[in-house]
Design a protein around this motif. Structure first.
Motif, mmCIF file in Angstrom:
data_model
loop_
_atom_site.group_PDB
_atom_site.id
_atom_site.type_symbol
_atom_site.label_atom_id
_atom_site.label_comp_id
_atom_site.label_asym_id
_atom_site.label_seq_id
_atom_site.Cartn_x
_atom_site.Cartn_y
_atom_site.Cartn_z
ATOM 1 N N LEU A 238 22.121 41.323 52.424
ATOM 2 C CA LEU A 238 22.735 42.655 52.218
ATOM 3 C C LEU A 238 22.087 43.296 50.961
ATOM 4 O O LEU A 238 21.472 42.807 50.086
ATOM 5 N N ALA A 239 22.047 44.721 50.870
ATOM 6 C CA ALA A 239 21.453 45.608 49.782
ATOM 7 C C ALA A 239 22.242 45.052 48.590
ATOM 8 O O ALA A 239 23.510 44.749 48.746
ATOM 9 N N GLY A 240 21.576 45.281 47.456
ATOM 10 C CA GLY A 240 22.181 44.960 46.332
ATOM 11 C C GLY A 240 23.505 45.982 45.951
ATOM 12 O O GLY A 240 24.409 45.562 45.154
ATOM 13 N N SER A 241 23.486 47.347 46.368
ATOM 14 C CA SER A 241 24.738 48.190 45.899
ATOM 15 C C SER A 241 25.794 47.540 46.900
ATOM 16 O O SER A 241 27.001 47.734 46.442
ATOM 17 N N LEU A 242 25.309 47.268 48.125
ATOM 18 C CA LEU A 242 26.551 46.775 49.109
ATOM 19 C C LEU A 242 27.343 45.481 48.214
ATOM 20 O O LEU A 242 28.551 45.467 48.496
ATOM 21 N N GLN A 243 26.434 44.569 47.775
ATOM 22 C CA GLN A 243 27.227 43.434 47.287
ATOM 23 C C GLN A 243 27.955 43.973 45.980
ATOM 24 O O GLN A 243 28.824 43.197 45.565
ATOM 25 N N ALA A 244 27.398 44.788 45.238
ATOM 26 C CA ALA A 244 27.937 45.112 44.116
ATOM 27 C C ALA A 244 29.524 45.927 44.329
ATOM 28 O O ALA A 244 30.436 45.646 43.676
ATOM 29 N N THR A 245 29.365 46.716 45.485
ATOM 30 C CA THR A 245 30.664 47.400 45.800
ATOM 31 C C THR A 245 31.695 46.055 46.236
ATOM 32 O O THR A 245 32.711 46.267 46.132
ATOM 33 N N ARG A 246 31.162 45.127 47.143
ATOM 34 C CA ARG A 246 31.912 44.239 47.382
ATOM 35 C C ARG A 246 32.629 43.535 46.325
ATOM 36 O O ARG A 246 33.819 43.068 46.048
ATOM 37 N N ALA A 247 31.665 43.157 45.157
ATOM 38 C CA ALA A 247 32.095 42.504 43.822
ATOM 39 C C ALA A 247 33.389 43.232 43.197
ATOM 40 O O ALA A 247 34.173 42.768 42.743
ATOM 41 N N LEU A 248 32.983 44.570 43.114
ATOM 42 C CA LEU A 248 34.030 45.285 42.469
ATOM 43 C C LEU A 248 35.374 45.382 43.263
ATOM 44 O O LEU A 248 36.375 45.148 42.767
ATOM 45 N N MET A 249 35.340 45.299 44.606
ATOM 46 C CA MET A 249 36.310 45.477 45.350
ATOM 47 C C MET A 249 37.285 44.029 45.319
ATOM 48 O O MET A 249 38.450 43.935 44.902
ATOM 49 N N VAL A 250 36.594 42.805 45.168
ATOM 50 C CA VAL A 250 37.402 41.669 45.043
ATOM 51 C C VAL A 250 37.602 41.388 43.596
ATOM 52 O O VAL A 250 38.762 41.181 43.471
ATOM 53 N N ALA A 251 37.241 41.998 42.707
ATOM 54 C CA ALA A 251 37.413 41.973 41.178
ATOM 55 C C ALA A 251 38.625 42.830 41.298
ATOM 56 O O ALA A 251 39.669 42.578 40.339
ATOM 57 N N SER A 252 38.805 44.177 42.033
ATOM 58 C CA SER A 252 39.845 44.940 41.784
ATOM 59 C C SER A 252 41.196 44.178 42.639
ATOM 60 O O SER A 252 42.316 44.451 41.958
ATOM 61 N N ILE A 253 40.765 43.394 43.660
ATOM 62 C CA ILE A 253 42.044 42.803 44.046
ATOM 63 C C ILE A 253 42.517 41.687 43.273
ATOM 64 O O ILE A 253 43.930 41.396 42.986
ATOM 65 N N VAL A 254 41.808 40.884 42.535
ATOM 66 C CA VAL A 254 42.192 40.053 41.744
ATOM 67 C C VAL A 254 42.940 40.451 40.510
ATOM 68 O O VAL A 254 44.079 39.857 40.114
ATOM 69 N N LEU A 255 42.320 41.587 39.907
ATOM 70 C CA LEU A 255 43.273 42.229 38.918
ATOM 71 C C LEU A 255 44.404 42.726 39.119
ATOM 72 O O LEU A 255 45.561 42.573 38.577
ATOM 73 N N GLY A 256 44.651 43.355 40.457
ATOM 74 C CA GLY A 256 45.724 43.700 41.004
ATOM 75 C C GLY A 256 46.865 42.694 41.208
ATOM 76 O O GLY A 256 47.888 42.711 40.554
ATOM 77 N N LEU A 257 46.400 41.468 41.352
ATOM 78 C CA LEU A 257 47.506 40.355 41.761
ATOM 79 C C LEU A 257 47.693 39.830 40.139
ATOM 80 O O LEU A 257 48.927 39.463 40.114
ATOM 81 N N VAL A 258 46.829 39.868 39.320
ATOM 82 C CA VAL A 258 47.097 39.441 37.953
ATOM 83 C C VAL A 258 48.175 40.508 37.418
ATOM 84 O O VAL A 258 49.178 40.249 36.718
ATOM 85 N N GLY A 259 47.685 41.789 37.361
ATOM 86 C CA GLY A 259 48.662 42.779 37.095
ATOM 87 C C GLY A 259 49.962 43.033 37.584
ATOM 88 O O GLY A 259 50.827 43.016 37.014
ATOM 89 N N VAL A 260 50.144 42.424 38.873
ATOM 90 C CA VAL A 260 51.544 42.271 39.514
ATOM 91 C C VAL A 260 52.516 41.303 38.884
ATOM 92 O O VAL A 260 53.562 41.255 38.438
ATOM 93 N N PHE A 261 51.737 39.830 38.563
ATOM 94 C CA PHE A 261 52.378 38.882 37.826
ATOM 95 C C PHE A 261 52.711 39.244 36.375
ATOM 96 O O PHE A 261 53.783 39.064 35.827
ATOM 97 N N VAL A 262 52.191 39.817 35.669
ATOM 98 C CA VAL A 262 52.140 40.416 34.278
ATOM 99 C C VAL A 262 53.338 41.407 34.136
ATOM 100 O O VAL A 262 53.915 41.327 33.584
ATOM 101 N N ALA A 263 53.073 42.331 35.117
ATOM 102 C CA ALA A 263 54.447 43.494 35.314
ATOM 103 C C ALA A 263 55.733 42.801 35.524
ATOM 104 O O ALA A 263 56.596 43.265 35.123
#
Length: 139
Positions: free
Chosen positions: A1-26
């Motif tokens: 896959l292209a580098g930009s596509l891999q970067a967008t996937r990594a950002l979305m995975v990071a967003s999902i993980v941060l969202g779950l952490v945010g739920v537990f902290v909130a």
């Protein structure tokens, strides 16, 4: 896959993980939870910290979705791209933009529950009770 596509996937995975952490902290910082109920200021700070995590999560999702949307738009208007391989904006992009906007909005609402600092005003006192009538009624 292209580098930009891999970067967008990594950002979305990071967003999902941060969202779950945010739920537990909130959840920890909510007033209805028994956790940390002895110190209300720390509890409110946990809610604010959860809101900040939600905002960061929403920004990561917004960047990833917009980056991929820009890539799709550039490929669509490129005259060297064959007609049968052109992509258009799909429902996933619109869902991504809406989800990131809601995460940012929810995080900002949680940040608005920040504990107020102590004011330097003197404490309020109740009004004195009316004395019994002394017989002088003023009209």
């Amino acid at each position: 896959l292209a580098g930009s596509l891999q970067a967008t996937r990594a950002l979305m995975v990071a967003s999902i993980v941060l969202g779950l952490v945010g739920v537990f902290v909130a959840i920890t910082g909510m007033k209805c939870m028994k956790c940390m109920e002895d110190d209300q200021v720390k509890k409110m700070r946990m809610a604010v910290f959860g809101g900040v995590i939600f905002i960061i999560s929403g920004l990561a999702a917004l960047v990833a979705t917009s980056w991929y949307g820009n890539r799709v738009a550039q490929a669509f208007y490129d005259r060297f791209t064959p007609v049968n391989t052109r992509f258009e904006f799909g429902s996933a992009l619109f869902i991504g933009w809406a989800a990131s906007s809601l995460a940012i909005l929810g995080g900002s609402f949680l940040c608005c529950s920040c504990p107020r600092r102590e004011t330097s005003y003197p404490p309020t006192r109740g009004y004195p009770k009316n004395a019994s009538s002394t017989g002088k009624d003023y009209v």
